[in-house]
Design a protein around this motif. Structure first.
Motif, PDB file in Angstrom:
ATOM      1  N   GLU A  75       3.259  -3.171 -11.180  1.00  0.00           N
ATOM      2  CA  GLU A  75       2.979  -1.741 -11.014  1.00  0.00           C
ATOM      3  C   GLU A  75       2.324  -1.469  -9.674  1.00  0.00           C
ATOM      4  OE1 GLU A  75       0.828  -0.250 -14.368  1.00  0.00           O
ATOM      5  OE2 GLU A  75       2.351  -0.991 -15.758  1.00  0.00           O
ATOM      6  N   SER A  76       1.376  -2.356  -9.300  1.00  0.00           N
ATOM      7  CA  SER A  76       0.689  -2.076  -8.036  1.00  0.00           C
ATOM      8  C   SER A  76       1.665  -2.137  -6.864  1.00  0.00           C
ATOM      9  CB  SER A  76      -0.511  -2.998  -7.828  1.00  0.00           C
ATOM     10  OG  SER A  76      -0.241  -4.304  -8.243  1.00  0.00           O
ATOM     11  N   LEU A  77       2.607  -3.079  -6.923  1.00  0.00           N
ATOM     12  CA  LEU A  77       3.603  -3.173  -5.860  1.00  0.00           C
ATOM     13  C   LEU A  77       4.506  -1.936  -5.878  1.00  0.00           C
ATOM     14  CD1 LEU A  77       4.673  -4.931  -3.576  1.00  0.00           C
ATOM     15  CD2 LEU A  77       6.214  -6.012  -5.207  1.00  0.00           C
ATOM     16  N   GLY A  78       4.838  -1.478  -7.079  1.00  0.00           N
ATOM     17  CA  GLY A  78       5.637  -0.258  -7.212  1.00  0.00           C
ATOM     18  C   GLY A  78       4.958   0.904  -6.508  1.00  0.00           C
ATOM     19  N   ARG A  79       3.642   0.994  -6.696  1.00  0.00           N
ATOM     20  CA  ARG A  79       2.893   2.076  -6.031  1.00  0.00           C
ATOM     21  C   ARG A  79       2.910   1.912  -4.513  1.00  0.00           C
ATOM     22  NH1 ARG A  79      -0.600   1.455 -10.257  1.00  0.00           N
ATOM     23  NH2 ARG A  79      -2.070   0.134  -9.129  1.00  0.00           N
ATOM     24  N   VAL A  80       2.671   0.676  -4.076  1.00  0.00           N
ATOM     25  CA  VAL A  80       2.635   0.420  -2.626  1.00  0.00           C
ATOM     26  C   VAL A  80       3.950   0.811  -1.976  1.00  0.00           C
ATOM     27  CG1 VAL A  80       2.549  -1.420  -0.900  1.00  0.00           C
ATOM     28  CG2 VAL A  80       0.919  -1.421  -2.784  1.00  0.00           C
ATOM     29  N   MET A  81       5.049   0.561  -2.686  1.00  0.00           N
ATOM     30  CA  MET A  81       6.364   0.762  -2.084  1.00  0.00           C
ATOM     31  C   MET A  81       6.971   2.127  -2.410  1.00  0.00           C
ATOM     32  SD  MET A  81       7.069  -1.878  -0.324  1.00  0.00           S
ATOM     33  CE  MET A  81       6.229  -3.451  -0.064  1.00  0.00           C
ATOM     34  N   SER A  82       6.229   2.987  -3.096  1.00  0.00           N
ATOM     35  CA  SER A  82       6.864   4.223  -3.553  1.00  0.00           C
ATOM     36  C   SER A  82       7.384   5.025  -2.359  1.00  0.00           C
ATOM     37  CB  SER A  82       5.885   5.050  -4.394  1.00  0.00           C
ATOM     38  OG  SER A  82       4.849   5.499  -3.574  1.00  0.00           O
ATOM     39  N   GLY A  83       8.580   5.499  -2.514  1.00  0.00           N
ATOM     40  CA  GLY A  83       9.200   6.273  -1.440  1.00  0.00           C
ATOM     41  C   GLY A  83       9.874   5.445  -0.358  1.00  0.00           C
ATOM     42  N   CYS A  84       9.802   4.119  -0.473  1.00  0.00           N
ATOM     43  CA  CYS A  84      10.407   3.277   0.578  1.00  0.00           C
ATOM     44  C   CYS A  84      11.803   2.815   0.156  1.00  0.00           C
ATOM     45  CB  CYS A  84       9.571   2.023   0.830  1.00  0.00           C
ATOM     46  SG  CYS A  84       7.902   2.385   1.352  1.00  0.00           S
ATOM     47  N   THR A  85      12.656   2.618   1.130  1.00  0.00           N
ATOM     48  CA  THR A  85      13.952   2.012   0.825  1.00  0.00           C
ATOM     49  C   THR A  85      14.058   0.616   1.438  1.00  0.00           C
ATOM     50  OG1 THR A  85      14.909   3.033   2.775  1.00  0.00           O
ATOM     51  CG2 THR A  85      15.168   4.212   0.680  1.00  0.00           C
ATOM     52  N   GLY A 143      10.074   5.965  14.395  1.00  0.00           N
ATOM     53  CA  GLY A 143       9.773   7.049  13.457  1.00  0.00           C
ATOM     54  C   GLY A 143       9.522   6.596  12.037  1.00  0.00           C
ATOM     55  N   GLU A 144       9.204   5.310  11.865  1.00  0.00           N
ATOM     56  CA  GLU A 144       8.945   4.837  10.507  1.00  0.00           C
ATOM     57  C   GLU A 144       7.661   4.017  10.462  1.00  0.00           C
ATOM     58  OE1 GLU A 144      12.668   4.248   7.876  1.00  0.00           O
ATOM     59  OE2 GLU A 144      12.919   2.993   9.644  1.00  0.00           O
ATOM     60  N   PRO A 145       6.549   4.668  10.194  1.00  0.00           N
ATOM     61  CA  PRO A 145       5.282   3.930  10.194  1.00  0.00           C
ATOM     62  C   PRO A 145       5.250   2.885   9.081  1.00  0.00           C
ATOM     63  CG  PRO A 145       4.986   6.121   9.282  1.00  0.00           C
ATOM     64  CD  PRO A 145       6.390   6.068   9.791  1.00  0.00           C
ATOM     65  N   LEU A 146       4.533   1.813   9.345  1.00  0.00           N
ATOM     66  CA  LEU A 146       4.398   0.760   8.331  1.00  0.00           C
ATOM     67  C   LEU A 146       3.119   0.975   7.523  1.00  0.00           C
ATOM     68  CD1 LEU A 146       5.248  -2.512  10.322  1.00  0.00           C
ATOM     69  CD2 LEU A 146       6.772  -1.070   8.962  1.00  0.00           C
ATOM     70  N   GLY A 147       3.149   0.537   6.269  1.00  0.00           N
ATOM     71  CA  GLY A 147       1.922   0.537   5.465  1.00  0.00           C
ATOM     72  C   GLY A 147       1.195  -0.784   5.647  1.00  0.00           C
ATOM     73  N   ASP A 148       0.183  -0.991   4.830  1.00  0.00           N
ATOM     74  CA  ASP A 148      -0.574  -2.250   4.886  1.00  0.00           C
ATOM     75  C   ASP A 148       0.210  -3.388   4.266  1.00  0.00           C
ATOM     76  OD1 ASP A 148      -2.657  -1.171   6.123  1.00  0.00           O
ATOM     77  OD2 ASP A 148      -3.990  -1.093   4.381  1.00  0.00           O
ATOM     78  N   ARG A 149      -0.130  -4.616   4.654  1.00  0.00           N
ATOM     79  CA  ARG A 149       0.562  -5.744   4.021  1.00  0.00           C
ATOM     80  C   ARG A 149      -0.039  -5.997   2.637  1.00  0.00           C
ATOM     81  NH1 ARG A 149      -2.219  -8.289   8.324  1.00  0.00           N
ATOM     82  NH2 ARG A 149      -3.890  -9.669   7.617  1.00  0.00           N
ATOM     83  N   PHE A 150       0.801  -6.458   1.751  1.00  0.00           N
ATOM     84  CA  PHE A 150       0.423  -6.645   0.354  1.00  0.00           C
ATOM     85  C   PHE A 150       0.956  -8.015  -0.074  1.00  0.00           C
ATOM     86  CE2 PHE A 150       0.489  -5.662  -4.222  1.00  0.00           C
ATOM     87  CZ  PHE A 150      -0.710  -4.969  -4.349  1.00  0.00           C
ATOM     88  N   SER A 151       0.083  -8.861  -0.571  1.00  0.00           N
ATOM     89  CA  SER A 151       0.470 -10.254  -0.815  1.00  0.00           C
ATOM     90  C   SER A 151       0.540 -10.592  -2.296  1.00  0.00           C
ATOM     91  CB  SER A 151      -0.560 -11.192  -0.174  1.00  0.00           C
ATOM     92  OG  SER A 151      -0.538 -11.073   1.221  1.00  0.00           O
ATOM     93  N   PRO A 152       1.362 -11.553  -2.661  1.00  0.00           N
ATOM     94  CA  PRO A 152       1.340 -12.054  -4.036  1.00  0.00           C
ATOM     95  C   PRO A 152      -0.099 -12.471  -4.386  1.00  0.00           C
ATOM     96  CG  PRO A 152       3.188 -12.994  -2.862  1.00  0.00           C
ATOM     97  CD  PRO A 152       2.369 -12.251  -1.844  1.00  0.00           C
ATOM     98  N   GLY A 153      -0.529 -12.084  -5.567  1.00  0.00           N
ATOM     99  CA  GLY A 153      -1.918 -12.343  -5.934  1.00  0.00           C
ATOM    100  C   GLY A 153      -2.766 -11.091  -5.863  1.00  0.00           C
ATOM    101  N   TYR A 154      -2.315 -10.088  -5.076  1.00  0.00           N
ATOM    102  CA  TYR A 154      -3.019  -8.798  -5.035  1.00  0.00           C
ATOM    103  C   TYR A 154      -2.614  -8.021  -6.282  1.00  0.00           C
ATOM    104  CZ  TYR A 154      -3.905  -9.136   0.085  1.00  0.00           C
ATOM    105  OH  TYR A 154      -4.305  -9.490   1.343  1.00  0.00           O
ATOM    106  N   GLY A 155      -3.560  -7.296  -6.859  1.00  0.00           N
ATOM    107  CA  GLY A 155      -3.248  -6.471  -8.033  1.00  0.00           C
ATOM    108  C   GLY A 155      -2.484  -7.289  -9.057  1.00  0.00           C
ATOM    109  N   ASP A 156      -1.402  -6.731  -9.587  1.00  0.00           N
ATOM    110  CA  ASP A 156      -0.618  -7.492 -10.570  1.00  0.00           C
ATOM    111  C   ASP A 156       0.662  -8.068  -9.962  1.00  0.00           C
ATOM    112  OD1 ASP A 156       0.803  -5.185 -10.223  1.00  0.00           O
ATOM    113  OD2 ASP A 156       1.069  -4.740 -12.361  1.00  0.00           O
ATOM    114  N   PHE A 157       0.678  -8.218  -8.648  1.00  0.00           N
ATOM    115  CA  PHE A 157       1.833  -8.818  -7.948  1.00  0.00           C
ATOM    116  C   PHE A 157       1.699 -10.345  -8.099  1.00  0.00           C
ATOM    117  CE2 PHE A 157       3.963  -9.127  -3.438  1.00  0.00           C
ATOM    118  CZ  PHE A 157       5.145  -9.563  -4.025  1.00  0.00           C
TER     119      PHE A 157
END
Lengths: 220, 803
Positions: A75-85, A143-157
């Motif tokens: 779920e946390s990864l889903g949130r991080v990536m919401s709106g991304c393709t 024209g495509e800003p990046l978000g923060d990096r998110f690693s396995p082990g963060y949240g429920d990833f």
């Protein structure tokens, strides 16, 4: 790379965050950073992957594992990536020299071992920040800003998804980073992560998304 | 006909990138394309055919990662995938160069990394890797491969396992290529010299470089390799350096540019070429067109005596190799004690000191009647090789221990020693032939040590000629003409020097001496040793086994090199002694001396001053019982520092500096106890380990130092330790307490299993657990007796349990 950041982060990892440490500690920290700068050969690799985010995680339609396309249930990864393709899959390591330096330092003097360990941890983070900064520049220009990096082990990833990231990046061959059966990265001073491209980015998750609220190093 | 017969007669061509071509046919990221051998055989065969039509002489089968570990979960065995893979190459060869064709092409079994790092860096055992490669090699030969190529290797130790697996289990010609980064190193640190030295020692047929770099970046490394080797060189570069565009990887060199570069390398002297990532049949067609008629440059036999570690090689022609003699129990009670206790730290500290003093290689001797030498030498060697990158000289009279050590050594070792006795040569030479090595030949035989120089020359000649009959070049022999105590025979030094010169001149071999024997029975032995060393260097000595910590010996070394014109601008000499002068200057400042010497043990430990703590303890031990020093001085001050740490007034580095200072004091106490033979002063035995699957050990090492500071005997099993090994150690050591560490959630399970196994073995000793992910709740869940949040907490628990 910013040596002052590595230095202050090393001190934070050593537990002297807000206090001013003694001269001997400072001397050891500087020596450790200098040794790392001299010896390590940091390497990184990244790939851009198509994704389909959802509430329960993300799908990776172009990535196969054992004959099936891959899904990351988180779920946390889903949130991080919401709106991304698309997202960047990223891997970086300081290489075997860093582990050898830590071991060598600890065998001669355990205090120096602890300092080297902290300095190497700070070093890989700063290295990742540098590479990520360069990538951000590049993508912002498009024209495509990046978000923060998110690693396995963060949240429920789950850590187990490391196997997939390693498969995508061919980490062993490209940067000499291997994964043990228990999902431990070797060399130890290494990072893998996913970085959202575009979407509703700009979020600064950092420590706030971690459940370990009594962590010694948690940033307020 | 074997491909080996074609080497050097004409330029031979390998194929290009296979992964690149399969990607073009639609393989996806993360997909195991080796499975295509079975699921999409036509596509694989088609790629092989394209490369054959482009002119390749050798086709690499699609078996790169077809190892049992990588295929696990795929539904296919390694044997199935490899058989199919070789079959497809043969099929392609049949189609393109079949009946009516004059062409001969070869099917290469392709072997690459298991994807895991070997111990001590990683978790895989050398034997485990060996067995994986063995299975692959056997399948490849059975399926009819004409040769094996081990490629894209980035770690010398894994490389050694792979080479041995192919050599010991098949008769396939063996080609080996490795991957360097832009700094000219493998991922685990080896340079070109280390790779060449290892592979020549192990008996590869062709060596070279592939992947990682484009031809432009690769060329200087290729030139370096050509200068160093007597083997044919194969070069398979990428099509330049990769760049990412729209999630796809592109390479920056065109087929024309690629061919141009390869032609230059043919001129440099390579005999075989092909391509790696990013190269396509077009690249191969063009290199064939451009270089196909080039006659390979004839190879001149080069002579060199070289040993290596996992990072670099040393060449005896560069002069005057210093081999440190201190890792040896002979006549050293403290060292013997360390061997009996398995006190690796002490042994490592001897290694560090010698490295800092300027040794180029270290002699390793752990022979002691009451210990298992085979096991111990492996352990000591592995530990040394995980922190010190100097090549090692394996020193053992036990042939089984010697064989094991040579097999598991990461590099090409120096072998100490063989002599002119038939039995010795029959035991040692086959090992040297198989594993590679530079062997020290002592000029003595069944009749003893000849008294004359001529006599010693004769024994040396016998050794060299016998070695050659085993296929060992005289470049790999270093003759030690032996020196005998000058106090017993005043001509002995002169005989030795004469023999030295004679052997060099008559046999053209390098020479070595264990210099310190000369002064046996004399006072102030260093005077004689250092002068004799200078004399021997003057007569052409190439290598000496000495104590590099002796200032007199190293003074001889540096002075001689400066005087003999071997030290440009006296650079090494100045570097060494300009610094020494500074030391001297500070040491004579009266204030510092009185400061240091005046310090009490308490103050020295509290301030974390290692040297001062050692000297304070040495002073104190003259008047105070060792146990009283521990209980009345050391522990109270450690308590004080520990309390400060717990209150946040003392930081971790300071706590650990104090621990190191206390450790220095303990070393003095241990010395005293070892010499007086009055026990070890231990207060209880604690087994500690980082559990199976986990390789993080700094936290555990911190705990160890602190526990030892408090007088406990700590049996440190290291990292990635199986539950069984922990149970066994607890039983064997009759441990009073067990400490387990794990850093990752994924390895807490191994901790639980360990506790289970301890309990079901009927062992009741308490277990404390710690590590980054550990919490009170986890500790209860896995039935540990105590969660210890940091090193001080583990000390408190030990004190509670071992009252």
């Amino acid at each position: 790379m910013r040596t002052d950041v590595i230095r202050s982060e090393t001190l934070r990892y050593l537990g002297c965050g807000s206090e001013i440490p003694d001269e001997k500690t400072l001397e050891m920290v500087d020596k450790a950073i200098a040794l790392l700068q001299e010896k390590v050969r940091p390497k990184s690799v990244y790939k851009i992957i198509e994704i389909v985010p959802g509430a329960e995680g993300i799908k990776l339609p172009g990535v196969y594992r054992n004959g099936e396309t891959v899904k990351f249930i988180s779920e946390s990864l889903g949130r991080v990536m919401s709106g991304c393709t698309r997202m960047i899959v990223f891997g970086a390591t300081l290489g075997a020299e860093a582990d050898m330096l830590i071991k060598r330092a600890a065998a001669g003097n355990i205090a120096m071992g602890a300092v080297m360990q902290a300095a190497a941890a700070a070093y890989i983070e700063e290295y990742c920040d540098t590479i990520q900064g360069e990538l951000s520049e590049k993508f912002r220009a498009e024209g495509e800003p990046l978000g923060d990096r998110f690693s396995p082990g963060y949240g429920d990833f789950a850590l187990e998804y490391q196997h997939v990231l390693f498969g995508i990046l061919d980490c062993q061959r490209r940067i000499g980073l291997t994964l043990s059966d228990n999902c431990i990265m070797i060399p130890s001073k290494s990072v893998t992560a996913v970085i959202p491209i575009g979407g509703s980015c700009g979020r600064q998750l950092g420590c706030s998304c971690c459940e370990k609220t009594d962590c010694l190093y948690r940033r307020k | 006909m074997s491909i080996l017969n074609e080497l050097g007669k004409k330029m031979l061509f390998f194929d290009g990138g296979l992964g690149t071509m399969l990607q073009a046919k639609g393989s996806l990221p993360g997909e195991m394309t080796e499975l295509w051998n079975i699921t999409r055989p036509e596509d694989v065969c088609d790629v092989h055919c394209q490369y054959l039509m482009a002119g390749a002489d050798v086709i690499t089968a699609n078996t790169f990662g077809a190892s049992e570990v990588k295929l696990s979960g795929s539904g296919y065995t390694s044997d199935e995938v490899i058989s199919a893979g070789i079959g497809l190459v043969k099929e392609a060869i049949n189609r393109v160069c079949g009946e009516g064709s004059q062409r001969k092409a070869y099917a290469a079994m392709d072997i690459s990394s298991t994807g895991k790092l070997l111990k001590p860096l990683g978790t895989m055992e050398f034997d485990e890797a060996y067995n994986i490669f063995k299975d692959m090699a056997l399948s490849g030969e059975k399926a009819g491969a004409d040769l094996a190529i081990i490629e894209t290797m980035s770690d010398t130790y894994e490389l050694k396992a792979a080479v041995l697996a192919v050599k010991e289990n098949t008769s396939l010609p063996l080609f080996v290529t490795v991957t360097f980064d832009e700094k000219g190193k493998l991922l685990t640190g080896a340079d070109v010299g280390a790779v060449v030295t290892l592979l020549e020692g192990l008996g590869a047929d062709v060596i070279g470089i592939n992947c990682g770099l484009g031809p432009v970046q690769m060329r200087p490394l290729v030139q370096q390799m050509l200068e160093m080797t007597n083997l044919p060189v194969l070069v398979n570069p990428n099509a330049g350096l990769p760049r990412q565009e729209d999630g796809k990887t592109f390479y920056d060199i065109t087929p024309e540019q690629f061919a141009e570069q390869m032609e230059l390398m043919a001129g440099d002297g390579i005999w075989l070429m092909g391509g790696c990532c990013g190269t396509t049949p077009e690249y191969i067609r063009l290199i064939k067109e451009r270089c196909g008629d080039i006659i390979p440059k004839p190879m001149e036999k080069k002579h060199f005596t070289r040993i290596s570690s996992y990072s670099h090689s040393i060449d005896f022609d560069d002069g005057h190799v210093v081999i440190g003699e201190r890792i040896n129990p002979t006549g050293k009670s403290r060292f013997k004690q360390a061997l009996r206790d398995g006190d690796i730290d002490y042994i490592l500290s001897e290694g560090f000191a010698q490295e800092e003093a300027g040794a180029h290689a270290l002699d390793v001797n752990v022979g002691l009647p009451e210990i298992n030498e085979e096991e111990t030498i492996l352990k000591v060697m592995r530990e040394l090789q995980s922190v010190i990158d100097l090549p090692l000289q394996i020193d053992s009279a036990n042939t089984a221990a010697m064989e094991k050590a040579l097999r598991y050594y990461n590099g090409k070792a120096m072998v100490n020693s063989v002599n002119g006795k038939k039995e010795s040569m029959e035991a040692i030479f086959p090992m040297v032939k198989k594993y590679g090595g530079v062997v020290v030949g002592l000029t003595l035989d069944e009749d003893g040590i000849p008294e004359t120089a001529q006599g010693r020359l004769q024994v040396a000649r016998k050794i060299v000629e016998t070695a050659e009959s085993y296929g060992i070049s005289r470049d790999d022999i270093v003759i030690d003409v032996l020196c005998m105590a000058v106090s017993a025979d005043s001509s002995s030094a002169m005989v030795t020097l004469e023999a030295l010169e004679l052997v060099k001149r008559e046999l053209g071999v390098k020479t070595s001496l264990g210099v310190s024997n000369i002064s046996f029975g004399l006072p102030e032995r260093e005077n004689v040793n250092s002068t004799f060393y200078t004399m021997a260097l003057q007569r052409g000595l190439d290598c000496a086994i000495i104590n590099p910590k002796s200032k007199a010996m190293m003074t001889s070394y540096y002075s001689f090199r400066a005087l003999a014109g071997k030290d440009e601008n006296c650079g090494e000499y100045i570097e060494k002694f300009a610094a020494a002068k500074d030391d001297h200057a500070t040491a004579v400042q009266p204030k510092t001396v009185s400061d240091q010497e005046g310090l009490s043990l308490e103050t020295a430990v509290e301030r974390g001053m290692k040297d001062a703590a050692g000297s304070a303890c040495r002073k104190m031990i003259k008047t105070t019982e060792p146990m009283a020093i521990i209980n009345e001085t050391l522990i109270p001050v450690l308590d004080k520092v520990g309390k400060g740490f717990e209150q946040g007034k003392v930081f971790l580095p300071q706590l650990l500096m104090s621990a190191e200072a206390a450790k220095a004091a303990f070393a003095v106490i241990k010395d005293e106890l070892a010499q007086s033979g009055s026990g070890t002063g231990e207060k209880g035995r604690i087994v500690i380990a980082t559990v199976k699957g986990d390789v993080h050990d700094i936290g555990k090492n911190i705990v160890k130092v602190l526990l030892e500071n408090y007088g406990y005997k700590v049996i440190d099993l290291g990292k990635d330790v199986t539950p069984e090994a922990i149970v066994e150690a607890v039983q064997k050591e009759r441990a009073d307490l067990v400490g387990l560490s794990a850093l990752m959630t994924t390895t807490v399970g191994a901790m639980e299993e360990t506790i289970d196994k301890l309990r079901s073995a009927g062992l009741k000793c308490p277990v404390m657990v710690g590590g980054a992910v550990m919490t009170e709740r986890y500790a209860q869940m896995i039935k540990a007796d105590r969660y210890v949040r940091d090193a001080m907490a583990s000390v408190h628990f030990a004190q509670e349990v071992l009252k």
